[in-house]
Design a protein around this motif. Structure first.
Motif, PDB file in Angstrom:
ATOM      1  N   LYS A  62     122.445 -75.055  -4.769  1.00 43.07           N
ATOM      2  CA  LYS A  62     123.322 -74.110  -4.240  1.00 43.07           C
ATOM      3  C   LYS A  62     122.685 -72.519  -4.368  1.00 43.07           C
ATOM      4  N   THR A  90     117.292 -59.224   1.608  1.00 45.05           N
ATOM      5  CA  THR A  90     118.509 -59.601   1.619  1.00 45.05           C
ATOM      6  C   THR A  90     119.401 -58.886   0.234  1.00 45.05           C
ATOM      7  N   LEU A  94     122.735 -56.891   0.628  1.00 41.19           N
ATOM      8  CA  LEU A  94     124.023 -57.011   0.022  1.00 41.19           C
ATOM      9  C   LEU A  94     124.223 -56.299  -1.128  1.00 41.19           C
ATOM     10  N   ASN A 152     134.607 -57.419  -4.721  1.00 37.06           N
ATOM     11  CA  ASN A 152     134.597 -58.181  -3.321  1.00 37.06           C
ATOM     12  C   ASN A 152     134.103 -59.581  -4.110  1.00 37.06           C
ATOM     13  N   GLN A 153     134.862 -60.583  -3.729  1.00 31.81           N
ATOM     14  CA  GLN A 153     134.426 -61.965  -4.349  1.00 31.81           C
ATOM     15  C   GLN A 153     133.215 -62.541  -3.582  1.00 31.81           C
ATOM     16  N   GLN A 154     133.310 -62.376  -2.274  1.00 33.04           N
ATOM     17  CA  GLN A 154     132.400 -62.928  -1.413  1.00 33.04           C
ATOM     18  C   GLN A 154     130.828 -62.359  -1.877  1.00 33.04           C
ATOM     19  N   LEU A 155     130.831 -61.039  -1.932  1.00 35.00           N
ATOM     20  CA  LEU A 155     129.571 -60.382  -2.226  1.00 35.00           C
ATOM     21  C   LEU A 155     129.249 -60.753  -3.757  1.00 35.00           C
ATOM     22  N   ASN A 157     129.973 -63.611  -5.508  1.00 34.90           N
ATOM     23  CA  ASN A 157     129.420 -65.011  -5.606  1.00 34.90           C
ATOM     24  C   ASN A 157     128.296 -65.168  -5.117  1.00 34.90           C
ATOM     25  N   ILE A 158     127.835 -64.662  -3.860  1.00 38.37           N
ATOM     26  CA  ILE A 158     126.539 -64.587  -3.223  1.00 38.37           C
ATOM     27  C   ILE A 158     125.457 -63.999  -3.976  1.00 38.37           C
ATOM     28  N   GLN A 162     123.935 -66.837  -6.821  1.00 40.52           N
ATOM     29  CA  GLN A 162     122.843 -67.639  -6.289  1.00 40.52           C
ATOM     30  C   GLN A 162     121.550 -66.779  -6.213  1.00 40.52           C
ATOM     31  N   LEU A 163     121.829 -65.346  -5.538  1.00 36.88           N
ATOM     32  CA  LEU A 163     120.477 -64.536  -5.515  1.00 36.88           C
ATOM     33  C   LEU A 163     120.031 -64.371  -6.713  1.00 36.88           C
TER      34      LEU A 163
END
Lengths: 228, 228
Positions: A62, A90, A94, A152-155, A157-158, A162-163
């Motif tokens: 993941k 990336t 982000l 921002n949960q999306q940001l 999380n990513i 992971q990053l």
DNA sequence: GTCGTATATATTGTCGACAATGTTTGTTTT
DNA sequence: AAAACAAACATTGTCGACAATATATACGAC
């Protein structure tokens, strides 16, 4: 210095623990980049069944630390200069946006906390100038706080989920010791100021420049190494 | 119209097939958003063991379509307006950068192919104006081509591999039928022009505006629905 | 009747074994 | 000797069963 790492939630299951151990080992190079992973061997080493090992491997997949091919197996991700550049580009996108959102969504208390943190860094940096490890930790903490501040949960999380594991892996394996500590600190201050001013556009711009500068710094270092 | 979907590689293992089926069912709402997933029940339904079902669930977790809590279980992700906005903000950052990179890295042949695609869209749109389904497909294809054109594996993986499934899910479940077809087409043309001119900065700007406009359009639609 | 506790049930986590696929080794043929 | 095929081996995918944890139910105290 307390590392305020939002990714590490207490591991309840054994797969969690194995995941964290493997994560650590891969990031710091104990398990070398590009290594083929043998499920039976690793399972035996950890004294667990293959099922729970596979569970751990799935989580590593993941965060793009291992890659799996059907009916063939898993490998630890390969570190390359191209991969590093792609990663930082990336990040630029982000974290730039996260910084813009942070300027809009951070609470006053959160901003205050960041300013205090910078003050601490300034002092510790003045005292032990040149000792870059603390600066490294401080840098990671700084970036984490801004990302979390985006709300921002999306940001979140990513980037954090992971990053950043990959970022840390590259930093360690390519021996990046943040040669531009005082410069980076200055940039951090400007960014926090923009956030405090609620100037999202400027905050994003500065964060993008900050990361781009960091990338170029690393690229130069690698170029130097290759010349030697 | 051929949907050039880069995520769909031929499924070799049964877990692959189950994953694709579940992906489809979740995206189009056959399995409702927020549903608790019972492993024994689903396994029985697909006539597979829990192990391979869990394998499939793990992949769904990778694209943030299901969330799992230890010792509790999995749920299909909940669709909310906040979640939608967060998703589109993330898209804006990532696809904006992808578009900038595309302007730098796309081959002349790839650009040519995009221009041809737009020409096809123009014709098909002129013929059956108002039929938005094709426009929807065309829109997805357009964005995919740009993302792939970035030649940045990190961006491609994140956007195509995980983000876009969620995007499609929101589009379908919130009943977005792309009400701004002709406008969107115009914006697509401008973006491709910027890429053809190798103007990365403009390309990024236009893509970000394009996605922001799309987000605002959706927000308005939802606001209208809530009024009714 | 309501709250708290204890038991029973169901679900998830983990395990070892078997089946299917990939890889290597050894043999045969040209 | 090189290439092609065949068989033995190892690895991954899948399965069903058991253990550990969470949820639901039933009982008892107040």
């Amino acid at each position: 210095m307390a590392t305020n790492n939002p990714t590490r939630l207490d591991p309840v299951t054994t797969a969690d623990k194995v995941y964290e151990q493997l994560l650590h080992d891969i990031v710091d190079g104990t398990i070398a980049s590009g290594t083929k992973i043998s499920e039976p061997e690793l399972a035996k080493r950890f004294e667990i069944s293959r099922s729970t090992l596979r569970e751990a491997l799935n989580r590593l997949e993941k965060c793009h630390l291992v890659e799996r091919k059907a009916n063939v197996g898993s490998r630890v991700v390969e570190c390359s200069i191209e991969g590093l550049i792609e990663l930082y580009i990336t990040r630029e996108a982000l974290e730039g946006m996260a910084c813009r959102q942070a300027a809009a969504n951070m609470t006053d208390a959160e901003i205050e906390s960041m300013q205090q943190m910078l003050a601490t860094h300034a002092r510790s940096q003045a005292l032990k100038d040149g000792i870059s490890y603390y600066q490294e930790e401080g840098d990671v903490d700084f970036h984490y706080k801004i990302i979390l501040g985006s709300h921002n949960q999306q940001l979140i999380n990513i980037i954090c989920g992971q990053l950043y594991h990959l970022v840390r892996m590259y930093r360690i394996q390519f021996g990046m010791k943040s040669a531009r500590a005082s410069r980076a600190f200055q940039e951090h201050s400007q960014i926090v100021q923009a956030i405090a001013d609620r100037d999202g556009e400027l905050a994003e711009l500065l964060m993008r420049r900050h990361i781009a500068a960091s990338r170029k710094n690393i690229e130069n270092k690698i170029a130097q190494k290759l010349e030697q």
